[in-house]
Design an enzyme around this catalytic site. Sequence first.
Site, PDB file in Angstrom:
ATOM      1  N   HIS A 176     -27.264 -42.661 -26.102  1.00  0.00           N
ATOM      2  CA  HIS A 176     -27.117 -42.013 -27.397  1.00  0.00           C
ATOM      3  C   HIS A 176     -28.254 -42.420 -28.341  1.00  0.00           C
ATOM      4  CE1 HIS A 176     -22.971 -41.953 -25.826  1.00  0.00           C
ATOM      5  NE2 HIS A 176     -22.835 -40.850 -26.530  1.00  0.00           N
ATOM      6  N   ASP A 247     -25.113 -33.892 -20.150  1.00  0.00           N
ATOM      7  CA  ASP A 247     -24.624 -34.625 -21.306  1.00  0.00           C
ATOM      8  C   ASP A 247     -25.201 -33.938 -22.553  1.00  0.00           C
ATOM      9  OD1 ASP A 247     -23.302 -36.545 -22.815  1.00  0.00           O
ATOM     10  OD2 ASP A 247     -23.969 -38.220 -21.577  1.00  0.00           O
TER      11      ASP A 247
END
Length: 338
Positions: A176, A247
Amino acid sequence: MLLIGLAGTEVAEHERAWLAAPGVAGVILFARNYASREQLLALTGAIRDTGGEHLLIAVDQEGGPVQRFRDGFTRLPALSRIGAVYDRDPEEAVRLAEEHAWVMASELRASGVDFSFAPVADLARGNAAIGPRAFHADPEAAAELAAAYVRGMHLGGMAAVLKHFPGHGSVAADTHKAKAVDPRDLDAIRAADLRPFAEAMAAHAEAVMMAHVVYPAVDTQPAGYSPAWIGQVLRRELGFAGVVISDDISMAAAGVAGSVAGRVQAHLAAGCDLVLACFPDVVEEAIAAVPAPPADAAGKLAPLRGAVGATWAGLLDNPQRDRFVARITALDSHEGNA
């Protein structure tokens, strides 16, 4: 084909055009989209009324630190709690994994949600983003529990999505926030990280989410941009014929492919069937980057649609649910942690 994020608890006027776009396959929901079960049912109904009954609705409802819908839903313990039980009683842990999955799946199906991105099949080996979300550090234990979780989801009327292929648990960085690189060779990854995925695929998991991790011994690109990982390892070597999902394209580690459009196109070119555009500020550009859907797109994604679920009232009237909820929530009690 995209799964997109919406801004709030209702479908905004400008989001109606997004839902009707031919490249949009569905929506991924977050805590920002949830206020109550009643509101959630209204939102899922509005999404399909706007974009069509074919739209998929998904969420991350793993339990522990990643559970988007909390108030009004069972507070699910992290999967690592089940892994801790495995160390002293493997059979009990397998039962708990199936029960945890059934409770999660049946509650979401009663609320209009097709599937959760679950289970986490990564190994619990210290990754900053995974942490207690993974079952276990041992590949054999993680494999047995991941397969059990898939069975429980199926009993709850829900497709399973294994993540994050080929394994995010053995590299320290959080994708992230930063680029993540796992220097191990393919044989080392096969011997460890791939085992839970293979076992859960044998239990008929319907989909796999790719990791944004780079494994330079196999490919210089993150796995979700890699035809080597998707086409050669996942499809040919492991024989996986289900849905491959990227993702989120907004994550820092996805940035190696450049612009939002570049990220979408790179995922599709590598072999992903669905691309996640989780934040509303990237949705317009992501939609513009998607080519016309292939003729077989609806059939390819059909296994992700949830089976007909019970109503919430029906769930509350089920003594089996009471037993399962009591057993899994005890994992977060003092006794469950002993």
